[in-house]
Design an enzyme around this catalytic site. Structure first.
Site, PDB file in Angstrom:
ATOM      1  CB  SER A   7       5.026  -5.267 -11.577  1.00 12.37           C
ATOM      2  OG  SER A   7       4.182  -6.307 -12.046  1.00 12.37           O
ATOM      3  CG  HIS A  32       2.468  -3.644  -8.404  1.00 14.14           C
ATOM      4  ND1 HIS A  32       1.590  -2.699  -7.922  1.00 14.14           N
ATOM      5  CD2 HIS A  32       1.900  -4.145  -9.527  1.00 14.14           C
ATOM      6  CE1 HIS A  32       0.541  -2.622  -8.732  1.00 14.14           C
ATOM      7  NE2 HIS A  32       0.700  -3.493  -9.719  1.00 14.14           N
ATOM      8  CG  ASP A  34       0.329  -6.676 -11.591  1.00 10.44           C
ATOM      9  OD1 ASP A  34      -0.385  -5.726 -11.241  1.00 10.44           O
ATOM     10  OD2 ASP A  34       1.477  -6.540 -12.053  1.00 10.44           O
ATOM     11  CG  MET A  36      -4.086  -9.942 -13.918  1.00 15.13           C
ATOM     12  SD  MET A  36      -3.317  -9.788 -15.531  1.00 15.13           S
ATOM     13  CE  MET A  36      -2.080  -8.528 -15.185  1.00 15.13           C
ATOM     14  CG  HIS A  65      -3.102  -3.771  -9.545  1.00 18.18           C
ATOM     15  ND1 HIS A  65      -2.449  -3.484 -10.732  1.00 18.18           N
ATOM     16  CD2 HIS A  65      -4.380  -3.325  -9.705  1.00 18.18           C
ATOM     17  CE1 HIS A  65      -3.298  -2.898 -11.570  1.00 18.18           C
ATOM     18  NE2 HIS A  65      -4.480  -2.799 -10.972  1.00 18.18           N
ATOM     19  CG  MET A  67      -5.854  -5.541 -12.562  1.00 20.93           C
ATOM     20  SD  MET A  67      -4.297  -5.746 -13.462  1.00 20.93           S
ATOM     21  CE  MET A  67      -3.311  -6.481 -12.168  1.00 20.93           C
ATOM     22  CG  MET A 136      -4.540   0.942 -14.179  1.00 21.54           C
ATOM     23  SD  MET A 136      -3.203  -0.030 -13.471  1.00 21.54           S
ATOM     24  CE  MET A 136      -2.551  -0.859 -14.934  1.00 21.54           C
ATOM     25  N   GLY A 141      -3.812  -5.953 -17.797  1.00 26.16           N
ATOM     26  CA  GLY A 141      -3.937  -7.321 -18.288  1.00 26.16           C
ATOM     27  C   GLY A 141      -2.604  -7.977 -18.613  1.00 26.16           C
ATOM     28  CG  PHE A 142      -1.540  -8.833 -21.430  1.00 30.97           C
ATOM     29  CD1 PHE A 142      -1.445 -10.222 -21.364  1.00 30.97           C
ATOM     30  CD2 PHE A 142      -2.738  -8.259 -21.855  1.00 30.97           C
ATOM     31  CE1 PHE A 142      -2.526 -11.023 -21.720  1.00 30.97           C
ATOM     32  CE2 PHE A 142      -3.820  -9.063 -22.212  1.00 30.97           C
ATOM     33  CZ  PHE A 142      -3.714 -10.444 -22.152  1.00 30.97           C
ATOM     34  N   GLY A 143       1.931  -7.426 -18.866  1.00 32.84           N
ATOM     35  CA  GLY A 143       3.148  -6.648 -18.715  1.00 32.84           C
ATOM     36  C   GLY A 143       3.705  -6.303 -20.086  1.00 32.84           C
ATOM     37  N   GLY A 144       4.657  -5.395 -20.100  1.00 34.54           N
ATOM     38  CA  GLY A 144       5.393  -5.112 -21.329  1.00 34.54           C
ATOM     39  C   GLY A 144       4.667  -4.265 -22.355  1.00 34.54           C
ATOM     40  CG  ASP A 172       0.692  -0.887 -12.633  1.00 32.95           C
ATOM     41  OD1 ASP A 172       1.664  -1.332 -13.247  1.00 32.95           O
ATOM     42  OD2 ASP A 172      -0.193  -1.618 -12.121  1.00 32.95           O
ATOM     43  N   GLY A 173       2.345   0.722 -15.477  1.00 30.43           N
ATOM     44  CA  GLY A 173       2.213   0.302 -16.871  1.00 30.43           C
ATOM     45  C   GLY A 173       3.180   1.022 -17.789  1.00 30.43           C
ATOM     46  N   GLY A 174       4.123   0.280 -18.344  1.00 33.50           N
ATOM     47  CA  GLY A 174       5.051   0.868 -19.314  1.00 33.50           C
ATOM     48  C   GLY A 174       6.026   1.865 -18.714  1.00 33.50           C
ATOM     49  N   GLY A 194       7.470  -3.476 -14.157  1.00 33.71           N
ATOM     50  CA  GLY A 194       7.645  -4.918 -14.310  1.00 33.71           C
ATOM     51  C   GLY A 194       8.747  -5.233 -15.283  1.00 33.71           C
TER      52      GLY A 194
HETATM   53  C1  DX5 Z   1      -0.632  -4.427 -15.966  1.00 33.66           C
HETATM   54  C2  DX5 Z   1      -0.128  -4.603 -14.550  1.00 33.66           C
HETATM   55  C3  DX5 Z   1       1.181  -3.958 -14.335  1.00 33.66           C
HETATM   56  C4  DX5 Z   1       2.279  -4.572 -15.173  1.00 33.66           C
HETATM   57  C5  DX5 Z   1       3.382  -3.599 -15.337  1.00 33.66           C
HETATM   58  O1  DX5 Z   1      -1.879  -5.010 -16.089  1.00 33.66           O
HETATM   59  O2  DX5 Z   1      -1.046  -4.039 -13.617  1.00 33.66           O
HETATM   60  O3  DX5 Z   1       1.536  -3.938 -12.965  1.00 33.66           O
HETATM   61  O4  DX5 Z   1       2.812  -5.725 -14.624  1.00 33.66           O
HETATM   62  O5  DX5 Z   1       4.315  -4.179 -16.194  1.00 33.66           O
HETATM   63  P1  DX5 Z   1       5.192  -3.266 -17.172  1.00 33.66           P
HETATM   64  O6  DX5 Z   1       6.019  -2.393 -16.287  1.00 33.66           O
HETATM   65  O7  DX5 Z   1       5.953  -4.250 -17.938  1.00 33.66           O
HETATM   66  O8  DX5 Z   1       4.211  -2.464 -17.995  1.00 33.66           O
HETATM   67 ZN    ZN Z   2      -0.335  -3.689 -11.539  1.00 32.83          ZN
END
Ligand code: DX5
Ligand code: ZN
Length: 217
Positions: A7, A32, A34, A36, A65, A67, A136, A141-144, A172-174, A194
């Site tokens: 991502s 990927h 993202d 938003m 993706h 959002m 999900m 909304g956010f990475g990490g 997707d996510g974490g 990501g």
């Molecule tokens: C979250 C995004 C994810 C995100 C994943 O809203 O849709 O794609 O970037 O990032 P990590 O892997 O850091 O959770």
């Molecule tokens: Zn995503």
């Protein structure tokens, strides 16, 4: 075969071409992207212009993706910019089957994303209208953010609902290497990551580490 989808949300946006080349070198299967809008999620990222710029830099499939609210307004622009897969959120689409048909008619693969609180039954009446499901494992909304463990069960339920249909199930996510084997076992076919990739000192090695962990015996 598990696919790895870095991502770019956690990449350096001022050096995107460079960062993309690094994950390509690591054998990434797709990118990927993202998108938003500050309405569906409390963050704003990028639009079709940046997708078009990425398209010129890589031959990897682009997994976009969305959002965003009212995604049907922007889907043609994202496909024209080079999106190979377009994923919309079930929660953002009152006419989900129409939106999926729109994506396919434009020649892209159609995906549905489910927020952590959305049950798999939201897919029940569109099972033949989609090419991928994005589970999900964080609130978007956010990475990490940290992986929400309920995603394991959600992936298994989505897989069961899909039956023999050749539909990809992404998570997707974490996602980190220590979760990869369990997620593949649950039935995920694509791992989106990501921060685990672009937050690593060597993103190419991080792509390989995720794949190795997912396929380890
Ligand atoms: C979250 C995004 C994810 C995100 C994943 O809203 O849709 O794609 O970037 O990032 P990590 O892997 O850091 O959770
Ligand atoms: Zn995503």
């Amino acid at each position: 075969m598990i696919k790895i989808a870095p991502s770019i949300l956690s990449a350096d946006f001022a050096a995107l071409g460079h960062d993309i080349a690094r994950v390509e070198a690591g054998g990434a299967d797709q990118l990927h992207v993202d998108v938003m809008d500050g309405r569906f999620v409390p963050n704003i990222t990028i639009g079709p212009v940046v997708v078009g710029a990425i398209r010129k830099r890589t031959r990897l499939p682009l997994d976009v993706h969305l959002m965003i609210v009212e995604p049907e307004r922007y889907i043609p622009e994202f496909v024209a910019a080079g999106a190979d897969m377009v994923t919309v959120h079930a929660e953002a689409c009152p006419h989900l089957s129409r939106t999926l048909a729109q994506i396919r008619e434009l020649g892209a693969k159609a995906g549905v994303a489910l927020n952590p609180s959305t049950p798999p039954v939201a897919l029940q009446y569109v099972l033949d209208d989609l090419d991928l499901v994005l589970v999900m494992s964080v609130n978007p909304g956010f990475g990490g953010q940290s992986f929400i463990p309920g995603a394991h069960r959600k992936i298994r339920e989505v897989r069961a609902l899909l039956g023999e249909r050749p539909v990809d199930v992404s998570v997707d996510g974490g996602v980190k290497a220590d979760l990869a084997k369990a997620l593949a076992g649950d039935g995920a076919t694509t791992l989106v990551a990501g921060s685990a990739i672009f937050g690593a000192a060597d993103p190419a090695a991080a792509v390989r580490a995720l794949r190795d962990a997912a396929t380890a015996r």
